[in-house]
Write an enzyme that holds these catalytic residues in place. Structure first.
Site, short mmCIF file in Angstrom:
data_model
loop_
_atom_site.label_atom_id
_atom_site.label_comp_id
_atom_site.label_asym_id
_atom_site.label_seq_id
_atom_site.Cartn_x
_atom_site.Cartn_y
_atom_site.Cartn_z
N TRP A 355 -15.55 -6.92 9.00
CA TRP A 355 -14.12 -6.87 9.35
C TRP A 355 -13.26 -6.67 8.11
O TRP A 355 -12.11 -6.28 8.21
CB TRP A 355 -13.71 -8.15 10.08
CG TRP A 355 -13.60 -9.39 9.22
CD1 TRP A 355 -14.54 -9.88 8.36
CD2 TRP A 355 -12.49 -10.29 9.16
NE1 TRP A 355 -14.10 -11.03 7.77
CE2 TRP A 355 -12.84 -11.32 8.23
CE3 TRP A 355 -11.26 -10.34 9.79
CZ2 TRP A 355 -11.99 -12.36 7.93
CZ3 TRP A 355 -10.40 -11.39 9.49
CH2 TRP A 355 -10.76 -12.38 8.56
N ASP A 356 -13.87 -6.93 6.94
CA ASP A 356 -13.18 -6.73 5.67
C ASP A 356 -12.50 -5.35 5.62
O ASP A 356 -11.38 -5.21 5.14
CB ASP A 356 -14.17 -6.76 4.49
CG ASP A 356 -15.08 -7.97 4.49
OD1 ASP A 356 -15.13 -8.68 5.50
OD2 ASP A 356 -15.74 -8.18 3.47
N GLU A 498 -15.97 -19.48 8.82
CA GLU A 498 -17.39 -19.50 9.17
C GLU A 498 -18.05 -20.86 8.90
O GLU A 498 -19.26 -21.00 9.07
CB GLU A 498 -18.11 -18.38 8.44
CG GLU A 498 -17.69 -17.01 8.94
CD GLU A 498 -18.12 -15.87 8.05
OE1 GLU A 498 -18.18 -14.73 8.54
OE2 GLU A 498 -18.37 -16.12 6.85
N GLN A 613 -12.25 -20.17 4.73
CA GLN A 613 -11.28 -19.14 4.35
C GLN A 613 -10.14 -19.13 5.35
O GLN A 613 -10.22 -19.77 6.40
CB GLN A 613 -11.93 -17.76 4.33
CG GLN A 613 -12.40 -17.29 5.70
CD GLN A 613 -13.14 -15.96 5.64
OE1 GLN A 613 -13.75 -15.64 4.65
NE2 GLN A 613 -13.09 -15.21 6.71
#
Length: 780
Positions: A355-356, A498, A613
């Site tokens: 997805w980065d 995550e 994150q």
């Protein structure tokens, strides 16, 4: 030891330097100084070999599976950088003798790697070495290497071996059948490799021009071994004599567009690649490097025009570092290929796209180079094949994008097993490929953003509408009805955080899924009105008449976590706010990412208020119109202290939101920490490759953050809030196909429409219309 102040004159803030050699910390410079052009990427290992080196050469899109039990990855091609140098018959190494005046540096402006030093042998003989290297942006298949050696004090015998070494692997996995090796005219060396499973042919050719004081040396000795072919050269130098070597290499594959067709013929590929080398050889290193340097000037630096006048020179260097890497990591030449999480700089994440790409890298290209952004989104369109396959395999409809993607049709390629569990000693299962599903909505949102910024109707007609519709069909089939609450939920997922697995109603996932379905409703209405023929085609293929009412009814009843009344905090998921809290101070100040797992396993972390994150924070950036400033501040203040930033994606997201909240000092400190993920003093943070998404985040922090360039409700908004030590900032963006030059100071914003086409934008609540140039006084 790194140094960023060696650039002078025209190269001020353009030079990334290493000024002290250490054989134990090779990985950092190998990665951050890697060379590439999007077609290929080459780690910047030293010419002479060392025990802890990692020699990598990758070509985009050449994925292969070593074994059925492993996932596909970019294979490590044969190495052409190694030179086995002997001085008076003894192996040359900086681990022996004495070294002085050592400098290895990457010139971001010219995209050339250089290394120079004076070395005194154990026998007391001093020599001056100078190496140069580039991977051409003008000819995507070309690599140039140059070596100069001067004897300073004594007569010396110097010899070296150089050629093509296919005795390489991916951390032990060998991806290639051994192919034919050949030397033409005692000068042109050719080696062929073929991937084991995907059957991609790789043809590499190399040639040398070796001279002493301008006179070519005698013919070299030709050598071959298993998976290796090379030439041996030798010469005698008196004090003041100089040996020079130019080495040129071409790399071609059967996956290249010019050869990837039913009439493909290996012999023609070999002939073409060798002819390219012969032509390049006639031009020589210097002429080829000049063409490469000009390509960088025209295609990159003159096109993006980003300049920051900061009292800290590191800021400008970091932004140039980001644009350099965004250029060399991106396969702009081929829409069948995406960007790896470690770019083309190392084996980390196997070259897979995450997805980065859409959330942290694509914004740069949307605003600065829309043509490349379109290519990257077409890669995702081609990936619908794999996305539909994954949806069907999981019992859903529509397109469910893989968490990790390789070749577009491969589908899900996330490994199943990862690092050690500190408690059980077993391998940790990687659940992302199974239940981290928000990437599907992330891609749909990127399509929407691209269209809003560019107005590219052709893309939407051919690709974009289908992507948004089919991803919305997936979400409608994914939702789970909760009878007790009379609403739809999304259960058992992993969100961006995550460190929280198998959660229900992750806020990011639910809101983005809802947004995806709302986009589908909107664009179905638009398409039916503006292009009924195309709507009919997609309706026949995707059954839109059936899907549309499902999007309406299900999105209306999808549970969307909302701010709590008492503190405006949005629950990250159904249980996060009830989990126990621990003192995170030592982990927030950790020197190495992931130190938490020296004491806890993931199952234990899953039961604590610890975030890997940005999760809710990144949601408030992607869908910022849905949240008030008060809600954003409340959630930033709540979640940031609980966020370890153990993902390199996290710092830039927090930097942008902090700047929006007028937390200027915090925003800049987060921006600088993001820059230092690769450029900072940590010696091992980049061993496995650069952090591609974080590099995109550096640009985002500056342009979307400090310059305040955003899209809000389909309109361009520019709310600058520069760091106090930035005097001004200049750059070019594209809006609806027109280049727009922005100049920002502490007190003013100047907008110039290059094509003199009317541009409408908002700045701090006021709407402006510009047909040429306008200067706005900033009353923040």
């Amino acid at each position: 030891m790194m140094n960023y102040t060696l650039g002078k004159g025209n190269y001020t803030n353009w030079i990334v330097s290493e000024v002290e050699f250490s054989p134990d910390t090779l990985g950092k410079c190998e990665s951050i100084m890697y060379l590439g052009n999007g077609y290929m990427g080459m780690r910047s290992t030293t010419e002479e070999p060392y025990l802890k080196e990692t020699r990598n050469l990758f070509v985009s899109g050449t994925f292969n599976k070593f074994d059925e039990e492993e996932v596909t990855e970019l294979p490590n091609l044969a190495d052409i950088t190694r030179l086995d140098i002997r001085v008076d018959g003894e192996r040359f190494s900086l681990e022996f003798g004495e070294t002085s005046e050592y400098v290895r540096q990457l010139n971001l402006k010219t995209a050339e790697l250089t290394r120079s030093f004076t070395w005194t042998s154990p026998k007391g003989k001093a020599l001056r070495f100078h190496f140069r290297r580039f991977v051409s942006l003008e000819n995507l298949h070309l690599i140039g290497i140059k070596m100069d050696v001067e004897s300073l004090t004594h007569p010396v015998a110097i010899s070296f071996d150089s050629g093509i070494n296919a005795q390489m692997s991916n951390s032990g996995s060998q991806h290639f059948h051994e192919g034919e090796r050949r030397i033409f005219d005692k000068r042109f060396v050719q080696l062929i490799q073929t991937t084991i499973q995907s059957k991609i042919d790789i043809v590499m050719n190399t040639a040398h021009k070796v001279a002493v004081n301008g006179v070519e040396v005698n013919e070299p000795v030709m050598n071959m071994d298993r998976r290796k072919v090379w030439l041996s050269f030798d010469a005698n130098l008196d004090p003041g004599d100089q040996l020079t070597m130019d080495k040129l290499t071409t790399v071609y594959t059967s996956r290249d567009k010019d050869f990837d067709h039913p009439e493909y013929d290996l012999s023609k590929l070999r002939e073409h690649s060798l002819e390219d080398l012969r032509t390049s050889y006639e031009q020589g290193y210097e002429a080829l490097f000049q063409a490469h340097q000009e390509a960088w000037s025209q295609k990159v630096w003159n096109a993006y025009n980003l300049e920051v006048n900061s009292k800290d020179n590191f800021d400008m260097l970091a932004l140039r570092f980001a644009m350099y890497h965004l250029t060399i990591m991106t396969p702009a030449h081929d829409e069948r290929m995406g960007i790896g999480a470690k770019a083309l700089s190392g084996e980390g994440y196997k070259g897979h796209s995450f997805w980065d790409s859409e959330v942290f890298i694509l914004p740069f290209f949307m605003y600065a180079n829309p043509k490349v952004a379109k290519s990257l989104l077409k890669y995702r369109y081609l990936g619908l094949v794999g996305a539909r396959k994954k949806a069907a395999e999981n019992g859903y409809e529509g397109a469910m994008y893989p968490w990790e993607a390789a070749w577009p049709t491969d589908g899900e390629v996330t490994p199943v097993w990862g690092a050690v569990d500190i408690v059980t000693g077993k391998q940790t299962k990687i659940w992302s490929g199974f239940i981290e599903q928000h990437i599907t909505a992330d891609i749909a949102n990127a399509v929407h953003q691209y269209y809003t910024i560019t107005g590219d109707h052709e893309f939407m007609d051919q690709y974009g509408y289908e992507m948004i519709f089919d991803t919305a069909i997936f979400w409608a089939s994914r939702l789970e009805w909760n009878e007790e609450k009379q609403e739809y939920h999304i259960n058992q997922v992993v969100g961006p955080d995550e460190y929280k697995e198998h959660v229900d109603n992750n806020a990011f996932t639910n809101h983005m899924a809802h947004h995806n379905m709302q986009l589908a409703i909107h664009y179905a209405d638009v398409l039916k009105e503006e292009n009924p023929g195309r709507f009919a085609e997609l309706n026949e293929r995707l059954h839109l008449d059936t899907a549309y009412p499902k999007w309406q009814s299900k999105s209306e009843k999808l549970y969307l976590p909302q701010p709590r009344e008492e503190d405006l905090v949005i629950p990250q998921d159904d249980t996060y706010l009830q989990l126990k809290e621990i003192d995170l101070t030592k982990y927030k100040n950790q020197e190495k990412v992931g130190s938490l797992f020296n004491e806890y396993n993931l199952e234990q972390v899953n039961q604590m208020q610890i975030t890997k994150q940005a999760d809710v924070v990144i949601l408030q950036l992607l869908l910022e119109q849905a949240f008030s400033a008060e809600v954003k501040k409340a959630n930033f203040d709540y979640y940031e202290p609980r966020t370890l930033h153990d993902s390199s994606l996290s710092l830039s997201s927090h930097a942008i939101l902090a700047n929006d909240l007028k937390e200027e000092e915090l925003a800049y400190s987060l921006f600088k920490r993001a820059c230092e993920i690769d450029l900072g003093p940590s010696k091992h943070s980049s061993d496995h490759g650069v952090h591609a998404a974080s590099i995109g985040g550096i640009w985002m922090s500056a342009v979307l953050g400090f310059a305040g360039v955003r899209v809000l409700d389909g309109k361009l908004r520019i709310n600058p809030n520069l760091p106090k030590h930035w005097d001004d900032m200049k750059f070019t963006i594209y809006w609806k196909g027109q280049p727009v030059n922005l100049t920002i100071t502490q007190t003013s914003l100047t907008v110039k429409a290059e094509n003199k086409e009317t541009i409408v934008f908002e700045t701090y609540g006021n709407t402006y219309e510009c047909q040429d140039q306008i200067e706005i006084n900033l009353n923040k």
